[in-house]
Motif scaffolding. Structure first.
Motif, PDB file in Angstrom:
ATOM      1  N   UNK A 210       0.849  -1.192   0.000  1.00 44.53           N
ATOM      2  CA  UNK A 210       0.000   0.000   0.000  1.00 44.53           C
ATOM      3  C   UNK A 210       0.886   1.243   0.000  1.00 44.53           C
ATOM      4  N   UNK A 211       0.998   1.884  -1.158  1.00 49.57           N
ATOM      5  CA  UNK A 211       1.806   3.089  -1.250  1.00 49.57           C
ATOM      6  C   UNK A 211       3.226   2.896  -0.782  1.00 49.57           C
ATOM      7  N   UNK A 212       3.787   1.716  -1.045  1.00 50.93           N
ATOM      8  CA  UNK A 212       5.167   1.433  -0.666  1.00 50.93           C
ATOM      9  C   UNK A 212       5.324   0.760   0.675  1.00 50.93           C
ATOM     10  N   UNK A 213       4.251   0.656   1.461  1.00 52.00           N
ATOM     11  CA  UNK A 213       4.296  -0.027   2.756  1.00 52.00           C
ATOM     12  C   UNK A 213       3.690  -1.423   2.634  1.00 52.00           C
ATOM     13  N   UNK A 214       4.174  -2.345   3.448  1.00 49.98           N
ATOM     14  CA  UNK A 214       3.647  -3.710   3.464  1.00 49.98           C
ATOM     15  C   UNK A 214       2.714  -3.864   4.659  1.00 49.98           C
ATOM     16  N   UNK A 215       1.479  -4.255   4.375  1.00 53.06           N
ATOM     17  CA  UNK A 215       0.431  -4.397   5.394  1.00 53.06           C
ATOM     18  C   UNK A 215      -0.017  -5.859   5.445  1.00 53.06           C
ATOM     19  N   UNK A 216      -0.073  -6.461   6.639  1.00 57.87           N
ATOM     20  CA  UNK A 216      -0.503  -7.867   6.725  1.00 57.87           C
ATOM     21  C   UNK A 216      -1.997  -8.029   6.491  1.00 57.87           C
ATOM     22  N   UNK A 217      -2.368  -9.193   5.999  1.00 57.87           N
ATOM     23  CA  UNK A 217      -3.780  -9.557   5.844  1.00 57.87           C
ATOM     24  C   UNK A 217      -4.091 -10.662   6.850  1.00 57.87           C
ATOM     25  N   UNK A 218      -5.039 -10.426   7.724  1.00 59.02           N
ATOM     26  CA  UNK A 218      -5.458 -11.458   8.670  1.00 59.02           C
ATOM     27  C   UNK A 218      -6.316 -12.491   7.952  1.00 59.02           C
TER      28      UNK A 218
END
Length: 243
Positions: A210-218
């Motif tokens: 997301x916009x260069x950031x890594x976000x986990x998916x539960x």
């Protein structure tokens, strides 16, 4: 990201306008420019569905299809783009009203005048943006949703991670925020994250970029993410494919 088109048959004029516009808009957001050397080039982009600008600087006096005929085509075909005419003469100033131009600038460009008009354009644009108001230290603070990459939980606060802007931290519950934004294009992917779908560059079963950031998916949100993005994104995290 602010997408701007510059249509002028003179390359030097295109480059100078881009330089001045970049300087004027630096404090607002990153700017992406598309360049056109004729009105026909603009219309070809429209007809192919590839025109990708929200504001078009349009030179009036060009060989072939001039700026006025190009503007006429744009308005007749209901193309959603704002127009600023640029020309060497005041002769066509009233045509700005005919073609619903945002402004009319004279060459050679005056940097202060250009900056003032772009400031006015951005202020009016922001007034039309969807906005979330939060309370911070007794003040009512606006958060423009189109700038937010995602909301994240940090302790008892939520933090709005913004594109090109400082983070904004405020007290709220993620479930309440999700309900407030239920009609906006925000997607819950984790207990601690609510992401703006327009900033999702790629995804796998475990994470979003997301916009260069890594976000986990539960695990509980995997199916919702898949349904939202299957067939819309072609890239994937890490190896260039969806998983």
């Amino acid at each position: 990201m602010i997408n701007i088109g510059i249509c002028d048959d003179n390359q030097t004029h295109r480059e100078e306008l881009a330089r001045l516009a970049s300087k004027a808009l630096f404090r607002y957001d990153d700017v992406k420019f598309c360049y056109y050397d004729s009105g026909d080039a603009v219309i070809q982009e429209i007809e192919s569905g590839d025109l990708d600008c929200e504001l078009l600087f349009l030179d009036i006096q060009m060989p072939g299809r001039d700026g006025l005929r190009t503007a006429s085509y744009i308005r007749e075909h209901l193309v959603d783009v704002d127009i600023i005419f640029v020309t060497v003469s005041t002769e066509h100033v009233f045509d700005g009203y005919t073609y619903q131009a945002f402004s009319y600038l004279l060459k050679p460009l005056n940097e202060q005048r250009l900056t003032e008009e772009l400031d006015r354009y951005m202020r009016l644009k922001e007034k039309g943006m969807e906005c979330l108001h939060v309370q911070i230290s007794g003040r009512r603070v606006p958060i423009f949703l189109n700038r937010v990459k995602y909301f994240a939980t940090e302790g008892r606060k939520l933090v709005a991670r913004q594109r090109g802007e400082d983070d904004i931290a405020f007290y709220a519950k993620m479930n309440d925020l999700q309900e407030t934004l239920r009609d906006e294009d925000f997607l819950r992917c984790h207990q601690s994250y609510l992401v703006n779908a327009k900033y999702v560059d790629a995804y796998s079963r475990r994470e979003l970029e997301v916009g260069g950031d890594i976000i986990p998916i539960a695990r509980r949100y995997v199916e919702a993410v898949r349904e939202r993005f299957d067939g819309q994104k072609t890239g994937g995290i890490g190896n260039g494919v969806q998983k």
